[in-house]
Design a protein around this motif. Structure first.
Motif, PDB file in Angstrom:
ATOM      1  N   ASN A  17       0.833  -1.208   0.000  1.00 48.59           N
ATOM      2  CA  ASN A  17       0.000   0.000   0.000  1.00 48.59           C
ATOM      3  C   ASN A  17       0.862   1.249   0.000  1.00 48.59           C
ATOM      4  O   ASN A  17       1.697   1.438   0.887  1.00 48.59           O
ATOM      5  N   LEU A  18       0.618   2.101  -0.976  1.00 49.41           N
ATOM      6  CA  LEU A  18       1.349   3.346  -1.121  1.00 49.41           C
ATOM      7  C   LEU A  18       0.459   4.529  -0.755  1.00 49.41           C
ATOM      8  O   LEU A  18      -0.761   4.480  -0.951  1.00 49.41           O
ATOM      9  N   GLU A  19       1.062   5.592  -0.259  1.00 44.58           N
ATOM     10  CA  GLU A  19       0.347   6.852  -0.109  1.00 44.58           C
ATOM     11  C   GLU A  19       0.694   7.714  -1.319  1.00 44.58           C
ATOM     12  O   GLU A  19       1.878   7.876  -1.663  1.00 44.58           O
ATOM     13  N   ILE A  20      -0.340   8.250  -1.958  1.00 45.81           N
ATOM     14  CA  ILE A  20      -0.136   8.967  -3.211  1.00 45.81           C
ATOM     15  C   ILE A  20      -0.833  10.320  -3.184  1.00 45.81           C
ATOM     16  O   ILE A  20      -1.819  10.524  -2.470  1.00 45.81           O
ATOM     17  N   VAL A  21      -0.303  11.240  -3.974  1.00 49.42           N
ATOM     18  CA  VAL A  21      -0.895  12.565  -4.187  1.00 49.42           C
ATOM     19  C   VAL A  21      -0.769  12.885  -5.673  1.00 49.42           C
ATOM     20  O   VAL A  21      -0.058  12.194  -6.410  1.00 49.42           O
ATOM     21  N   ARG A  22      -1.429  13.961  -6.101  1.00 45.18           N
ATOM     22  CA  ARG A  22      -1.203  14.454  -7.454  1.00 45.18           C
ATOM     23  C   ARG A  22       0.103  15.257  -7.472  1.00 45.18           C
ATOM     24  O   ARG A  22       0.384  16.023  -6.552  1.00 45.18           O
ATOM     25  N   ARG A  23       0.876  15.090  -8.513  1.00 45.16           N
ATOM     26  CA  ARG A  23       2.142  15.816  -8.609  1.00 45.16           C
ATOM     27  C   ARG A  23       1.912  17.326  -8.541  1.00 45.16           C
ATOM     28  O   ARG A  23       2.636  18.045  -7.840  1.00 45.16           O
ATOM     29  N   ALA A  24       0.902  17.801  -9.246  1.00 50.55           N
ATOM     30  CA  ALA A  24       0.628  19.240  -9.263  1.00 50.55           C
ATOM     31  C   ALA A  24       0.232  19.730  -7.876  1.00 50.55           C
ATOM     32  O   ALA A  24       0.665  20.814  -7.445  1.00 50.55           O
ATOM     33  N   TRP A  25      -0.584  18.954  -7.174  1.00 49.95           N
ATOM     34  CA  TRP A  25      -0.982  19.352  -5.819  1.00 49.95           C
ATOM     35  C   TRP A  25       0.234  19.395  -4.903  1.00 49.95           C
ATOM     36  O   TRP A  25       0.379  20.310  -4.088  1.00 49.95           O
ATOM     37  N   ALA A  26       1.117  18.414  -5.009  1.00 43.65           N
ATOM     38  CA  ALA A  26       2.310  18.370  -4.156  1.00 43.65           C
ATOM     39  C   ALA A  26       3.193  19.591  -4.377  1.00 43.65           C
ATOM     40  O   ALA A  26       3.732  20.166  -3.422  1.00 43.65           O
TER      41      ALA A  26
END
Length: 336
Positions: free
Chosen positions: A221-230
């Motif tokens: 299980n990975l924690e992910i975000v949008r690159r643009a949001w980050a």
């Protein structure tokens, strides 16, 4: 009981609201949880909330749910929790679904690991004594890209059972797969904790033929975000990761063993004997069930990508692990 855990979280929310202006100044991170709030995968964020690690970093984390299928969305190149109007800023996802979505155009990026190698057991009916007995039988897994399916296929292959040697049945959750085993429709299932322990204790002769550890270390299980949001919210992300790292350190600290066991019992509602077995797995460092401090181990993730290629789910060679990961924020949070 679960109501104690809920009361503790509500109590913390009440205390936080009493700070008025201070709370109002805290940035908010919207964290999308899966539909099962009693899953062991919720342990790190539960600990972080209960121990005040988010508040210590000056961060308010708002938990929201989303039951849309990660598997179906990945086919279309997005994560439904954080993209195309999804309700959150960050979410947890099976590594396989994440990779599939990115290959199809998703802007998501992995920034940390929530669960590295959870216990998944191949539970079989009494008449199945060896792997050879599975030839031609129905084995219940999950979606083709799911980490559960990929690692189970590797387990089976290592014992001479290839993709064409058994009947594949797809059922999403461990509890539903266990029902299939009980009905006699399935000869074998992959079950995570605590459902694998429940199966062994049913008195129906079910037994464990192997575990997914035989596939080698991966990242489930990975924690992910949008690159643009980050890029636009780096400070918030670093605060979150510092809190996540502290939660993992707390769970992994032997001095906190009894408290962690109580949180597991409250979270899952399982009896003490099952909690004891779950905790024993966490304490066995050779199993590497949880990260030590929310770190994303690149070698393990690369190994998982190699398993995906072996499984033949992609018609093209897969990019290296670095293509899917940005560790900049974790490094800024002191995670190594």
């Amino acid at each position: 009981m679960k109501h104690k855990l809920i009361s503790a979280l509500l109590g913390m929310a009440f205390l936080g609201s009493a700070h008025g202006a201070l709370c109002a100044e805290m940035p908010t991170l919207r964290y999308v949880q899966g539909g099962n709030s009693t899953s062991l995968s919720q342990l790190p964020i539960t600990v972080a909330q209960m121990k005040g690690f988010y508040a210590r970093e000056g961060l308010r984390v708002e938990f929201v749910t989303n039951d849309e299928s990660n598997s179906a969305a990945a086919e279309e190149g997005y994560n439904p929790s954080i993209e195309r109007g999804g309700p959150g800023d960050i979410t947890t996802v099976s590594a396989g679904f994440f990779v599939h979505a990115v290959l199809n155009g998703s802007d998501a990026v992995a920034i940390s690991a929530q669960t590295a190698n959870p216990v998944y057991s191949l539970i079989v009916r009494p008449e199945i004594r060896t792997f050879d007995d599975l030839w031609g039988k129905e084995i219940t897994l999950t979606a083709p890209w799911d980490t559960i399916t990929i690692t189970t296929r590797k387990l089976l292959a290592s014992h001479g059972i290839g993709p064409s040697d058994f009947q594949f049945k797809r059922i999403r959750n461990s509890d539903a797969r266990l029902e299939c085993l009980q009905s006699g429709e399935c000869a074998a299932i992959t079950a995570g904790q605590p459902y694998d322990i429940q199966a062994l204790n049913m008195g129906m002769g079910f037994h464990r033929l192997g575990t997914n550890y035989e596939a080698g270390p991966v990242i489930f299980n990975l924690e992910i975000v949008r690159r643009a949001w980050a890029r636009d919210n780096g400070d918030i992300l670093v605060r979150y990761l510092r809190a996540a790292a502290n939660a993992m350190r707390f769970i992994n600290d032997p001095n906190n063993r009894l408290e962690v066991m109580e949180i597991i019992r409250e979270l899952t509602g399982e009896p003490q004997e099952i909690v004891n077995e779950i905790m024993a797995g966490y304490e066995d460092l050779t199993l590497r069930i949880l990260p030590r401090q929310a770190e994303l181990d690149m070698e393990s993730f690369q190994h998982f990508l190699e398993l995906l290629e072996e499984a033949g789910v992609s018609s093209e060679p897969l990019p290296r692990a670095e293509h899917f990961v940005d560790l900049t924020y974790a490094q800024a949070a002191g995670i190594r």
